[in-house]
Write a protein that holds these residues in place. Structure first.
Motif, short mmCIF file in Angstrom:
data_model
loop_
_atom_site.label_atom_id
_atom_site.label_comp_id
_atom_site.label_asym_id
_atom_site.label_seq_id
_atom_site.Cartn_x
_atom_site.Cartn_y
_atom_site.Cartn_z
N SER A 137 0.93 -1.01 -0.05
CA SER A 137 0.29 -0.06 -0.53
C SER A 137 1.07 0.94 0.22
O SER A 137 2.10 1.37 0.91
CB SER A 137 -1.03 0.03 1.17
OG SER A 137 0.31 0.37 2.64
N ILE A 138 0.17 2.30 -0.25
CA ILE A 138 0.87 3.45 -0.08
C ILE A 138 0.47 4.04 1.41
O ILE A 138 -1.05 4.04 1.19
CB ILE A 138 0.85 4.06 -1.55
CG1 ILE A 138 -0.39 4.37 -1.81
CG2 ILE A 138 1.52 3.99 -2.19
CD1 ILE A 138 -0.90 5.53 -3.24
N GLU A 139 1.16 5.22 2.29
CA GLU A 139 0.35 5.88 3.05
C GLU A 139 1.19 6.94 3.64
O GLU A 139 2.34 7.34 3.24
CB GLU A 139 0.86 4.98 4.22
CG GLU A 139 0.48 3.44 4.30
CD GLU A 139 -1.04 2.53 4.67
OE1 GLU A 139 -1.35 3.50 5.06
OE2 GLU A 139 -1.38 2.25 4.41
N ALA A 140 -0.23 7.74 3.84
CA ALA A 140 0.04 9.29 4.00
C ALA A 140 -0.11 9.65 4.83
O ALA A 140 -0.62 8.65 5.81
CB ALA A 140 -0.72 10.19 2.91
N ALA A 147 -2.49 8.31 9.90
CA ALA A 147 -1.87 7.86 8.72
C ALA A 147 -3.23 7.08 8.15
O ALA A 147 -3.84 6.72 8.58
CB ALA A 147 -1.15 6.38 8.52
N LEU A 148 -2.81 7.23 6.47
CA LEU A 148 -4.34 6.96 5.55
C LEU A 148 -3.84 6.45 4.28
O LEU A 148 -2.49 6.55 3.91
CB LEU A 148 -4.91 8.24 5.04
CG LEU A 148 -6.58 7.86 4.07
CD1 LEU A 148 -7.63 7.87 5.12
CD2 LEU A 148 -7.06 9.21 3.53
N GLN A 149 -4.01 4.93 4.13
CA GLN A 149 -4.41 4.75 2.59
C GLN A 149 -4.45 4.80 1.61
O GLN A 149 -5.73 5.10 1.79
CB GLN A 149 -4.39 2.74 2.87
CG GLN A 149 -4.57 1.83 2.20
CD GLN A 149 -4.82 0.54 2.92
OE1 GLN A 149 -4.80 -0.42 3.44
NE2 GLN A 149 -5.94 0.51 1.06
N MET A 150 -4.26 5.04 0.74
CA MET A 150 -4.37 5.25 -0.23
C MET A 150 -4.31 5.01 -1.58
O MET A 150 -4.75 5.26 -2.13
CB MET A 150 -3.59 7.20 -0.48
CG MET A 150 -3.75 8.08 0.75
SD MET A 150 -3.19 9.92 0.40
CE MET A 150 -4.33 10.28 -1.38
N GLY A 151 -3.73 3.98 -1.28
CA GLY A 151 -3.83 2.53 -2.62
C GLY A 151 -3.00 1.66 -2.24
O GLY A 151 -2.27 1.81 -1.37
N GLY A 207 -6.27 -1.05 -6.58
CA GLY A 207 -7.61 -0.12 -6.67
C GLY A 207 -6.52 1.00 -6.40
O GLY A 207 -6.03 1.75 -5.12
N SER A 208 -7.70 1.90 -6.30
CA SER A 208 -7.95 3.38 -5.11
C SER A 208 -9.01 3.64 -5.53
O SER A 208 -10.16 3.45 -6.42
CB SER A 208 -6.92 4.13 -5.93
OG SER A 208 -6.58 4.73 -7.03
N SER A 209 -9.58 4.91 -4.26
CA SER A 209 -11.04 4.90 -5.10
C SER A 209 -10.97 6.45 -4.50
O SER A 209 -9.57 7.93 -3.70
CB SER A 209 -11.40 4.48 -3.01
OG SER A 209 -11.31 5.06 -2.49
N THR A 210 -11.81 7.55 -3.97
CA THR A 210 -12.26 8.59 -4.01
C THR A 210 -11.59 8.91 -2.31
O THR A 210 -12.23 10.17 -2.53
CB THR A 210 -14.03 8.13 -3.95
OG1 THR A 210 -14.36 7.06 -2.84
CG2 THR A 210 -14.60 8.77 -5.16
N ARG A 211 -11.04 7.86 -1.90
CA ARG A 211 -10.58 8.61 -0.42
C ARG A 211 -9.73 9.21 -0.59
O ARG A 211 -9.22 10.29 0.54
CB ARG A 211 -10.35 6.84 0.39
CG ARG A 211 -9.84 7.06 1.27
CD ARG A 211 -8.58 5.89 1.98
NE ARG A 211 -9.84 5.56 2.84
CZ ARG A 211 -9.34 4.65 3.32
NH1 ARG A 211 -7.83 3.64 3.25
NH2 ARG A 211 -9.96 3.80 3.72
#
Length: 480
Positions: A219-222, A229-233, A266-270
RNA sequence: CGAGGUGUAGCGCAGUUUGGUAGCGCGUUUGGUUCGGGACCAAAAGGCCGCUGGUUCAAAUCCAGUCACCUCGACCA
């Protein structure tokens, strides 16, 4: 607040530092990005928010085309029997699947799941489509909505229904699948940096947190401004788990029937939620220019005076001709009111044009990120705005990176690790993540090796991410 | 699912303790004056007080139930 407004839209938002969740909700609702629907946890994305999503879609899709992927579309409904074929997958998703039980007034013989993700339907199709090694690799993506019946929801970050893209690929070997998994993770990371202006950590998820049914999840985390942290993809190497469940086989060059190795990502509107929380400030939203539906807003000052509006419209045309997404605000409101509104909406650059400016052949240009005001000649304005948009992008990225670095500590003991994840990221050593046996080897400190008590109750609310960048360190973060 | 909180005009809220004509601010509509950092004056429209039942001459207010939403946990690729 003693400021008066003549529009409900213009209300003060919560202070970011005092109440981050409230600030976030305020920004989402008051900037006209989305609204709540009657169905719990389902969001309504309003045009301003959807404009951001469209820009994300365009730019990400362009990258998918460059990596050789094609778009397709698969069914919303998944028959129960189909969903059940991969045991781990079912177990992981069962608690959050929404079911269709009736067609019209008739009860269905078999329930239909509303897709929480599409590995299963797509796997079933791939099984038909893939016969020979000549058919491989299959590289597809779909843009769609999925539904997960979450217990608690938050706008953009976790909604019952959300929009996303999911890529699904099939390969001949594990190695190719792994390569694809990492390649797409890299696409996400590059996208986050160059489009969203968000620095991310790339990492492998722990066994506990990986995608249900996957061999490995990356995952990528910001880091958000509250240190979480927020998983962004995500990108998953599914190995041959799904191929076995859905019978995706091919005949190899030497005539043997082999299982495929598949991936999904996957990546989303998140991501929209992420960019709000990374870049926003006390005045509201701050949009990175490349996903800003309006990159520059033009405000005619004293527009009733002769010539002002005409000149402003000319300038608008010039800006648009230069490829800038520009709008003009001709509404009959005071200048101050408009300043505040467009600041709240996060428009990267504001251009003021009044009678005095026209006299001097200049415009007042204000950047949203630092609110610095400058007087620029009208002649070369479009070109300068273009440069400025790039500067804003770089500035936002640098600021976010600086914040993350400041809030990241290196831990050499469990106590430090635990303390660190309360307000930021922690760099610590990672060996192997096997069920409940986790060991940490100290490296950065260069000292001893010790076992990490991962089964301590205090650790249960810590989301573990393992990143393996150059320096071979590990990242842990408290997650949303 | 646990703990706490909130449902009253488009939005934000007061009123509930002590039952008695439905209130305030912002927004909206109309007219006018303004216009370089949240303008001003005047007039107007706008309510099943979340829902159901009970007590009462009378309920936004008291009682019971119920639904929805929010925050924090738990849970969550």
């Amino acid at each position: 607040m003693d400021k008066k407004g003549n529009d409900q839209f213009v209300q003060h938002i919560a202070k970011r530092s005092e109440d981050f969740p409230q600030w976030y909700t305020d920004v989402v609702l008051k900037t006209d990005m989305m609204d709540y629907s009657d169905v719990r946890g389902c969001m309504v994305i309003k045009p301003y928010g959807y404009g951001i999503w469209e820009l994300i879609q365009q730019q990400m899709d362009k990258r998918f085309k460059e990596t050789g992927h094609v778009n397709a579309y698969f069914p919303l409904f998944i028959p129960e029997s189909l969903l059940m074929k991969e045991a781990e997958h079912v177990e992981g998703f069962a608690p959050e699947v929404a079911w269709v039980t009736h067609g019209g007034s008739e009860k269905l013989a078999e329930r239909l799941a509303i897709r929480p993700t599409s590995e299963t339907v797509i796997g079933a199709m791939y099984s038909k489509w893939i016969q020979s090694y000549r058919d491989l690799p299959v590289l597809m993506n779909q843009w769609c909505n999925v539904v997960r019946w979450e217990k608690s929801t938050r706008p953009f970050l976790r909604t019952s229904e959300f929009l996303w893209q999911e890529g699904h690929t099939a390969h001949a070997t594990f190695e190719e699948a792994q390569e694809e998994t990492m390649r797409m993770l890299e696409v996400y990371a590059e996208f986050a940096k160059n489009v969203l202006a968000i620095p991310v950590l790339k990492g492998r998820k722990s066994e506990k947190e990986k995608f249900a049914g996957a061999f490995a999840t990356y995952s990528i985390e910001a880091m958000m401004q509250d240190g979480k942290a927020l998983q962004m993809g995500t990108s998953h190497n599914l190995a041959d788990n799904f191929a076995k469940g859905y019978d995706i086989q091919y005949l190899s060059k030497d005539g043997k029937l082999e299982y495929c190795y598949t991936t999904s990502w996957g990546s989303s509107t998140r991501m929209i939620g992420g960019l709000i929380m990374v870049h926003g400030d006390d005045r509201g939203l701050v949009l990175p220019p490349r996903v800003a539906p309006i990159q520059a807003v033009l405000l005619p000052i004293a527009a009733h005076k002769p010539g002002v509006l005409e000149r402003a419209r000319e300038l608008l045309a010039a800006l648009r001709a230069a490829g800038i997404r520009a709008e003009i605000d001709e509404r009959d409101q005071s200048a101050g009111w408009k300043f505040n509104q467009w600041e709240m909406k996060g428009v990267p650059v504001r251009i003021e044009l009044g009678p005095k400016d026209i006299e001097q052949n200049q415009a007042v240009v204000v950047r949203r990120d630092d609110l610095q005001k400058q007087f620029l000649s009208l002649d070369a304005l479009p070109a300068q705005i273009l440069t400025m948009l790039d500067d804003v992008h770089e500035g936002l990225y640098a600021k976010a990176l600086g914040m993350r670095e400041k809030e990241t500590i290196t831990a050499t003991s469990f106590e430090e690790l635990y303390e660190g994840v309360q307000h930021g990221f922690v760099r610590a050593m990672w060996c192997k993540d096997t069920a409940c046996e986790l060991a940490i080897k100290e490296k950065t400190g260069g000292a001893s090796t010790r076992n990490m008590p991962f089964d301590e109750p205090a650790f249960s609310d810590v989301c573990v991410h393992c990143g393996k960048p150059a320096q071979s360190v590990t990242y842990f973060a408290k997650a949303y």
